[in-house]
Design an enzyme around this catalytic site. Structure first.
Site, PDB file in Angstrom:
ATOM      1  N   ASN B 398       0.816  -1.206   0.000  1.00  0.00           N
ATOM      2  CA  ASN B 398       0.000   0.000   0.000  1.00  0.00           C
ATOM      3  C   ASN B 398       0.858   1.269   0.000  1.00  0.00           C
ATOM      4  O   ASN B 398       0.947   1.969  -1.008  1.00  0.00           O
ATOM      5  CB  ASN B 398      -0.940  -0.025   1.212  1.00  0.00           C
ATOM      6  CG  ASN B 398      -1.951   1.100   1.169  1.00  0.00           C
ATOM      7  OD1 ASN B 398      -1.901   1.961   0.314  1.00  0.00           O
ATOM      8  ND2 ASN B 398      -2.866   1.107   2.115  1.00  0.00           N
ATOM      9  N   ASP B 399       1.524   1.537   1.097  1.00  0.00           N
ATOM     10  CA  ASP B 399       2.293   2.786   1.201  1.00  0.00           C
ATOM     11  C   ASP B 399       3.328   2.948   0.087  1.00  0.00           C
ATOM     12  O   ASP B 399       3.545   4.049  -0.413  1.00  0.00           O
ATOM     13  CB  ASP B 399       3.023   2.842   2.551  1.00  0.00           C
ATOM     14  CG  ASP B 399       2.057   3.142   3.692  1.00  0.00           C
ATOM     15  OD1 ASP B 399       0.980   3.707   3.418  1.00  0.00           O
ATOM     16  OD2 ASP B 399       2.383   2.803   4.842  1.00  0.00           O
ATOM     17  N   VAL B 400       3.948   1.833  -0.321  1.00  0.00           N
ATOM     18  CA  VAL B 400       5.057   1.929  -1.271  1.00  0.00           C
ATOM     19  C   VAL B 400       4.601   2.274  -2.684  1.00  0.00           C
ATOM     20  O   VAL B 400       5.423   2.500  -3.568  1.00  0.00           O
ATOM     21  CB  VAL B 400       5.894   0.630  -1.319  1.00  0.00           C
ATOM     22  CG1 VAL B 400       6.561   0.372   0.021  1.00  0.00           C
ATOM     23  CG2 VAL B 400       5.054  -0.557  -1.731  1.00  0.00           C
TER      24      VAL B 400
END
Lengths: 101, 474
Positions: B398-400
């Protein structure tokens, strides 16, 4: 400070720089095995632990010898576990040509 | 040097032999830069350590002492057992644990050097011995807590005490005072040693408890560096050149990896050391502002069937994240990739530097699932190819890949290098839910109307369904 201490400090500086330059070339693909391998190397402090164990054992200082024995054991775990697990990981990295399925 | 140690090898010979061993280690590291030669490199480093131990045993005439063999035997047994038993997903805590043991050994060696065992009791060796005790103890407790957090024995959430920073500074200041007092012999040796050990434990504890789960790659790299430094400094204390050289190399390696991790997460080392997590709370309160325009001004096209996309895809990029590892879905993902290849697509994996819980962790997890390493690519190698790829499959990440990192100023991920997944025409996302990732920033990709297919739930189940869907449809 004697000349010996001077040499030791120079060795520290040189090895740090040399290590840094070499490790920069390791691809991120291998960073975990690199780290566990470096980890195993840090167990080289085992040498110091061995000397301590020998001295305390010959002096028959039981309590001290016990501490030294602990140091030898945990440093050995560090070295063997580290190199072992690094080898295990590196064995898993294969290309298609390497596989015989 | 102690009377009991009859030196059988002259100091000069030992220095030359040590230099040779250090060069072998450096050559081993050089070989680690290619997969083909890495195994040899590792074996070579291990061989150098073995020779170093043997050399020391001969040098100090330790061979006749039976207790040494007993201890080596026990340590080898435990180490080998750990190396064989550990699962690949547990690698970060394994490394943390081993790190801690190395730190403990350095601390004990430093303690002995303080009382003159193995050292010459000069001011130089006294000071270095005290530093070795402190850094060794710090590494030991810090690594143990990191291992506990990673193994979920200890709560993963960062714990920040009131005046945390002040407490850290206080511990450090007290340590300096103890060292200075000890140099001027105002404290007895046993008291100095006890105080130093207690302070180092306190410092290690305060240092690690406030580091959260996703910052662990940085903490581990740093502790790895510290274990090397501890070894090197205990080497200074006992005047052993081999310890100094190898400890220095390890220290440099850990520092380099720490830098790489910090850059990949767009965090400064100091922020993490000082436990700055306040930004996170602010951003999660108003996630709506992080929306980027891609969701709003595009016409809604009828959603294509995902099977048609799969069948038409020639270039596919897979983006695995830690969620995949948690769901243990890497083997299933490999099956999906094999099926896609059978359909004629080229499949490549894009690995973000912080995918996983330690540097390079994701590569090991995929290698374990028999993914060929020539299909694994670093972020920078693939990042301009998402645009031309036909399909991107995201599993548990998600964040990446959150495009908010480019636009949403003031959020913790702003400025963090991300995978350009959003530039791909078709995106399949196999995530557990649509909640923000660890950074607490909503992902605008989830609201993109065209080209994004969401397969929500446990990756093991969603991938299994997906696999049978694409297998049956020809």
């Amino acid at each position: 400070m004697t000349w010996l201490h001077g040499i030791l400090l120079i060795v520290f500086a040189v090895s740090t720089v040399a290590g840094y330059l070499l490790i920069r070339n390791v691809p991120s693909l291998l960073h975990t095995p690199l780290m566990s391998g470096m980890n195993a190397l840090s167990g080289i402090t085992l040498i110091g632990a061995l000397v301590a164990l020998a001295v305390t054992f010959r002096n028959q200082a039981i309590l001290s010898a016990l501490f030294a024995a602990v140091a030898v054991i945990v440093a050995t775990v560090n070295v063997i576990g580290g190199f072992g697990v690094t080898h295990r990981m590196l064995m898993m990295f294969r290309k298609k040509e390497d596989r015989h399925e | 040097m102690n009377d009991f140690l009859a030196l059988t090898i002259s100091a000069n010979a030992y220095y030359i032999l040590s230099a040779g061993l250090a060069l072998i280690v450096l050559f081993g590291i050089f070989l680690m830069s290619k997969v083909e030669t890495a195994k040899t490199g590792n074996a070579l480093s291990g061989f150098a350590v073995l020779l170093g131990v043997l050399l020391s045993m001969v040098r100090y005439d330790l061979l006749p002492i039976w207790t040494i063999y007993l201890c080596l035997f026990i340590g080898t047994g435990i180490g080998a057992w750990l190396a064989v038993k550990v699962q690949m997903i547990q690698m970060p805590q394994m490394i943390a644990l081993l790190n801690g043991l190395g730190g403990l050994a350095s601390m004990i060696v430093g303690g002995f050097a303080m009382v003159g065992v193995g050292s010459d009791l000069t001011v130089f060796s006294q000071i270095t011995a005290m530093i070795a005790v402190f850094i060794g103890g710090w590494t030991f407790i810090g690594s143990m807590i990191a291992a506990g957090k990673l193994h979920r024995v200890i709560n993963q959430k960062p714990i920040v005490l009131q005046g945390h920073r002040m407490l850290l500074n206080l511990a450090l200041a007290l340590t300096v005072i103890v060292v200075v007092f000890a140099i001027f012999r105002l404290l007895t040796l046993p008291l100095t040693l006890t105080l130093l050990i207690l302070l180092s434990f306190l410092f290690g504890l305060l240092f690690t408890i406030r580091i959260g789960g996703a910052d662990m790659p940085i903490a581990i790299s740093l502790l790895n560096s510290l274990s090397g430094v501890a070894g090197a400094i205990s080497g200074l204390a006992i005047g052993d050149v081999l310890l100094v050289a190898i400890g220095g190399i390890v220290g440099a390696s850990g520092l380099l990896l720490t830098q790489i991790m910090c850059r990949a997460m767009n965090r400064s080392l100091w922020d993490i050391l000082l436990g700055k997590t306040t930004q996170k709370a602010v951003s999660s309160e108003k996630p709506a502002e992080t929306k980027t325009p891609i969701a709003t001004d595009e016409p809604v096209l009828p959603q294509k069937d995902f099977r048609d996309i799969v069948n038409g895809a020639k270039e596919i990029i897979i983006v695995p994240g830690y969620g995949m590892a948690v769901a243990q879905a890497q083997h299933l993902l490999k099956q999906v990739a094999d099926c896609l290849k059978k359909k004629g697509a080229r499949v490549r994996y894009a690995i973000h530097p912080v995918a996983g819980r330690m540097p390079g962790h994701m590569n090991v997890l995929l290698a374990e699932a028999n993914v060929d390493y020539d299909e694994l690519f670093e972020m920078d190698d693939l990042n301009d190819q998402f645009r031309s790829a036909d399909l991107t499959i995201v599993v548990g990440a998600n964040d990446v890949l959150n495009p908010a990192a480019r636009a949403a100023e003031g959020t913790p991920i702003y400025g963090m290098p991300i995978l350009n997944v959003d530039q791909c025409e078709n995106i399949f996302i196999f995530n557990y839910d649509l909640k923000p990732g660890y950074a607490g920033v909503n992902n605008p990709l989830y609201e993109k109307k065209n080209g994004v297919h969401l397969f929500l739930g446990n990756a093991k189940e969603t991938l299994q369904t997906f696999l049978s869907d694409i297998q049956t449809d020809h």
